[in-house]
Scaffold this motif. Structure first.
Motif, mmCIF file in Angstrom:
data_model
loop_
_atom_site.group_PDB
_atom_site.id
_atom_site.type_symbol
_atom_site.label_atom_id
_atom_site.label_comp_id
_atom_site.label_asym_id
_atom_site.label_seq_id
_atom_site.Cartn_x
_atom_site.Cartn_y
_atom_site.Cartn_z
ATOM 1 N N LYS A 263 -7.761 2.751 3.507
ATOM 2 C CA LYS A 263 -6.454 2.488 2.725
ATOM 3 C C LYS A 263 -6.176 3.776 1.923
ATOM 4 N N ASP B 115 4.151 -9.977 11.737
ATOM 5 C CA ASP B 115 2.669 -10.314 11.392
ATOM 6 C C ASP B 115 2.215 -10.473 12.810
ATOM 7 N N ILE C 236 -0.645 -12.130 0.125
ATOM 8 C CA ILE C 236 0.248 -11.622 -0.851
ATOM 9 C C ILE C 236 1.688 -11.500 -0.158
ATOM 10 N N THR D 94 -8.377 -6.575 5.468
ATOM 11 C CA THR D 94 -8.414 -6.492 4.017
ATOM 12 C C THR D 94 -9.954 -6.543 3.159
ATOM 13 N N TYR E 106 -13.294 -0.093 4.036
ATOM 14 C CA TYR E 106 -11.911 -0.543 3.875
ATOM 15 C C TYR E 106 -11.131 0.643 3.022
HETATM 16 P P1 NAD Z 1 -4.598 -10.772 4.083
HETATM 17 O O1 NAD Z 1 -5.838 -10.330 4.609
HETATM 18 O O2 NAD Z 1 -4.671 -11.976 3.539
HETATM 19 O O3 NAD Z 1 -3.400 -10.508 5.035
HETATM 20 C C1 NAD Z 1 -3.165 -9.466 5.810
HETATM 21 C C2 NAD Z 1 -2.104 -9.912 6.898
HETATM 22 O O4 NAD Z 1 -1.747 -8.723 7.664
HETATM 23 C C3 NAD Z 1 -2.609 -10.941 7.811
HETATM 24 O O5 NAD Z 1 -1.343 -12.055 7.786
HETATM 25 C C4 NAD Z 1 -2.823 -10.432 9.047
HETATM 26 O O6 NAD Z 1 -2.252 -11.407 10.142
HETATM 27 C C5 NAD Z 1 -1.644 -9.088 9.147
HETATM 28 N N1 NAD Z 1 -2.163 -8.413 10.039
HETATM 29 C C6 NAD Z 1 -3.408 -7.565 10.088
HETATM 30 N N2 NAD Z 1 -3.282 -6.740 11.214
HETATM 31 C C7 NAD Z 1 -1.989 -6.674 11.498
HETATM 32 C C8 NAD Z 1 -1.420 -5.795 12.486
HETATM 33 N N3 NAD Z 1 -1.912 -4.833 13.157
HETATM 34 N N4 NAD Z 1 0.147 -6.249 12.596
HETATM 35 C C9 NAD Z 1 0.769 -6.896 11.893
HETATM 36 N N5 NAD Z 1 0.197 -7.807 10.949
HETATM 37 C C10 NAD Z 1 -1.402 -7.543 10.981
HETATM 38 O O7 NAD Z 1 -4.458 -9.532 2.893
HETATM 39 P P2 NAD Z 1 -3.889 -9.751 1.539
HETATM 40 O O8 NAD Z 1 -4.898 -9.936 0.573
HETATM 41 O O9 NAD Z 1 -2.561 -10.315 1.438
HETATM 42 O O10 NAD Z 1 -3.469 -8.108 1.461
HETATM 43 C C11 NAD Z 1 -2.200 -7.516 1.715
HETATM 44 C C12 NAD Z 1 -1.965 -6.295 1.247
HETATM 45 O O11 NAD Z 1 -2.504 -5.921 -0.021
HETATM 46 C C13 NAD Z 1 -3.205 -5.389 2.241
HETATM 47 O O12 NAD Z 1 -2.708 -3.860 2.516
HETATM 48 C C14 NAD Z 1 -4.292 -4.993 1.142
HETATM 49 O O13 NAD Z 1 -4.999 -3.878 1.347
HETATM 50 C C15 NAD Z 1 -3.331 -4.973 -0.107
HETATM 51 N N6 NAD Z 1 -4.134 -5.363 -1.399
HETATM 52 C C16 NAD Z 1 -4.857 -6.740 -1.594
HETATM 53 C C17 NAD Z 1 -5.381 -6.854 -2.905
HETATM 54 C C18 NAD Z 1 -6.096 -8.320 -2.952
HETATM 55 O O14 NAD Z 1 -6.732 -8.567 -3.908
HETATM 56 N N7 NAD Z 1 -5.841 -9.290 -2.078
HETATM 57 C C19 NAD Z 1 -5.287 -6.120 -3.919
HETATM 58 C C20 NAD Z 1 -4.881 -4.857 -3.571
HETATM 59 C C21 NAD Z 1 -4.362 -4.377 -2.291
#
Ligand code: NAD
Ligand code: DAU
Length: 337
Positions: free
Chosen positions: A153, A34, A13, A84, A149
């Motif tokens: 959150k 990141d 995202i 995530t 998880y």
């Molecule tokens: P993702 O797993 O694709 O990406 C997470 C990113 O965070 C990665 O690039 C990773 O390298 C980075 N990261 C992890 N730990 C880190 C740290 N300690 N310091 C810096 N960077 C770090 O996740 P996503 O699906 O893009 O989700 C993004 C956000 O949206 C998250 O907070 C997730 O909880 C939330 N979310 C996701 C969804 C979904 O359907 N994907 C839905 C609701 C909420």
């Protein structure tokens, strides 16, 4: 220029949001922070890495000395960085507490002293409400997370709120439903099933396949975030749901039909422990600000399937070339649950 810090911008995202932000706001300068965990890849930002309005920094949100100066110069922070994947939280919860809770706390501490900060957007999740048998979750509903998880959150969501209530940090909390679209890491159900189907491999469907998720196209999510940055009220929580409640079995059949693959590829697989049955969001609050999801699910899914077909350069090195992905996949799907 407006200084925007995006944490987790090399993930699914976050990368879509960085691209959206640079295209939609000529007066924004975006810094991506990141750590590039297994889920984050610089490749995902390939088309914006050289943009003069974008800077990429590899680092950890939990690194206080790194984040303090970044927060000090930022007007807007959009905090996506997190561990995530629910299945990974079940097999190893501590990294989720470390990143999602402690990492968020470190950022919020830095935000307390950030004099230029106007908005701190905390990306939470619909999973904080837990499994909802009927009806739709509202922002005021009780939070009942049921896996490590979603519990992590929830802690981050409430920590962010506490920094608003206690210290006046300009926090807005966003609770989106399941996102789908380009650049999603192929451990999540849609990219996993699409890429397995492309390769004519089994699609491991958990349990009875009747679990329901509310699918939100990532482009609709990015527009919602834009609106909340501009017009959301500080200290408030906003649900962002796609309005597309789909049973996993129906999702799986649609993917197979789009790729012209047989239903015999569906492999019933032991269920995820504590598997939440259904999520469903009431998004009336953000709709009152003028947001609606634009992407019909049928078209969004077809576009997503097409994207994975046309962008093997992005996902094949993960699925076929990354030993850690293969080790995770083999261990996870072989394990009795
Ligand atoms: P993702 O797993 O694709 O990406 C997470 C990113 O965070 C990665 O690039 C990773 O390298 C980075 N990261 C992890 N730990 C880190 C740290 N300690 N310091 C810096 N960077 C770090 O996740 P996503 O699906 O893009 O989700 C993004 C956000 O949206 C998250 O907070 C997730 O909880 C939330 N979310 C996701 C969804 C979904 O359907 N994907 C839905 C609701 C909420
Ligand atoms: O609801 C928002 C959440 O959506 C986000 O907060 C999470 O970060 C994101 O990962 C996602 O969580 P889910 O657990 O809903 O997503 P996942 O893609 O892992 O699973 C979606 C559904 O598909 C779920 O009911 C479990 C099922 N599933 C998943 C996998 C990986 C299977 O049947 N087989 C699988 O192999």
């Amino acid at each position: 220029m407006i200084e925007v810090l995006v944490t987790g911008g090399a993930g699914f995202i976050g990368s879509n949001f960085v691209r959206h932000a640079l295209a939609a706001h000529a007066d924004w300068r975006v810094t991506t922070l990141d750590k590039l965990t297994y889920a984050g890849r610089a490749d995902t930002l390939h088309d914006v890495l050289d943009d003069p309005r974008h800077t990429f920094i590899r680092g950890d949100v939990g690194d206080q000395s790194l984040v303090e100066p970044l927060l000090a110069r930022s007007q807007i922070v959009v905090h996506f960085a997190a561990e995530t994947h629910v299945d990974r939280s079940i097999s190893g919860a501590l990294q989720f507490v470390q990143t999602d809770v402690i990492g968020t706390a470190v950022l919020l501490e830095a935000a307390r002293n950030a004099r230029r900060l106007q908005r701190f957007i905390q990306i939470s999740t619909d999973e904080v409400y837990g499994s909802v048998a009927t009806g739709a979750s509202r922002e005021t509903d009780e939070l009942k997370p049921r896996n490590p998880y979603s519990a992590s959150k929830t802690a981050a969501d409430r920590l962010a709120y506490s920094y608003f209530a206690t210290y006046g940090v300009p926090v807005i909390i966003v609770r989106p439903s399941n996102n789908y679209g380009p650049y999603q890491y192929p451990e999540k159900v849609i990219p996993l099933f699409v890429t397995n189907a492309i390769d004519e491999k089994a699609l491991p469907l958990y349990g009875d396949g009747q679990n329901v998720r509310d699918w939100l196209h990532v482009s609709d999510h990015c527009r919602a975030l834009d609106l909340l940055i501009a017009r959301g009220d500080i200290g408030e929580v906003y649900n962002v749901g796609g309005g597309n409640d789909v049973r996993n079995i129906d999702l799986t059949r649609r993917i197979l039909a789009l790729l012209d693959r047989p239903e015999s590829l569906i492999a019933p697989t032991p269920d995820r422990p504590g598997h939440d049955r259904r999520y469903c969001l009431d998004s009336t609050k953000i709709q009152a600000l003028g947001w609606r999801p634009d992407m019909p699910f049928e078209r969004g899914l077809e576009d997503t399937v097409t994207w994975y077909r046309e962008n093997e350069w992005w996902w094949r090195p993960i699925k076929d070339g990354d030993a850690s992905f293969r080790a995770y996949y083999d261990a996870h799907y072989a394990r009795p649950r």
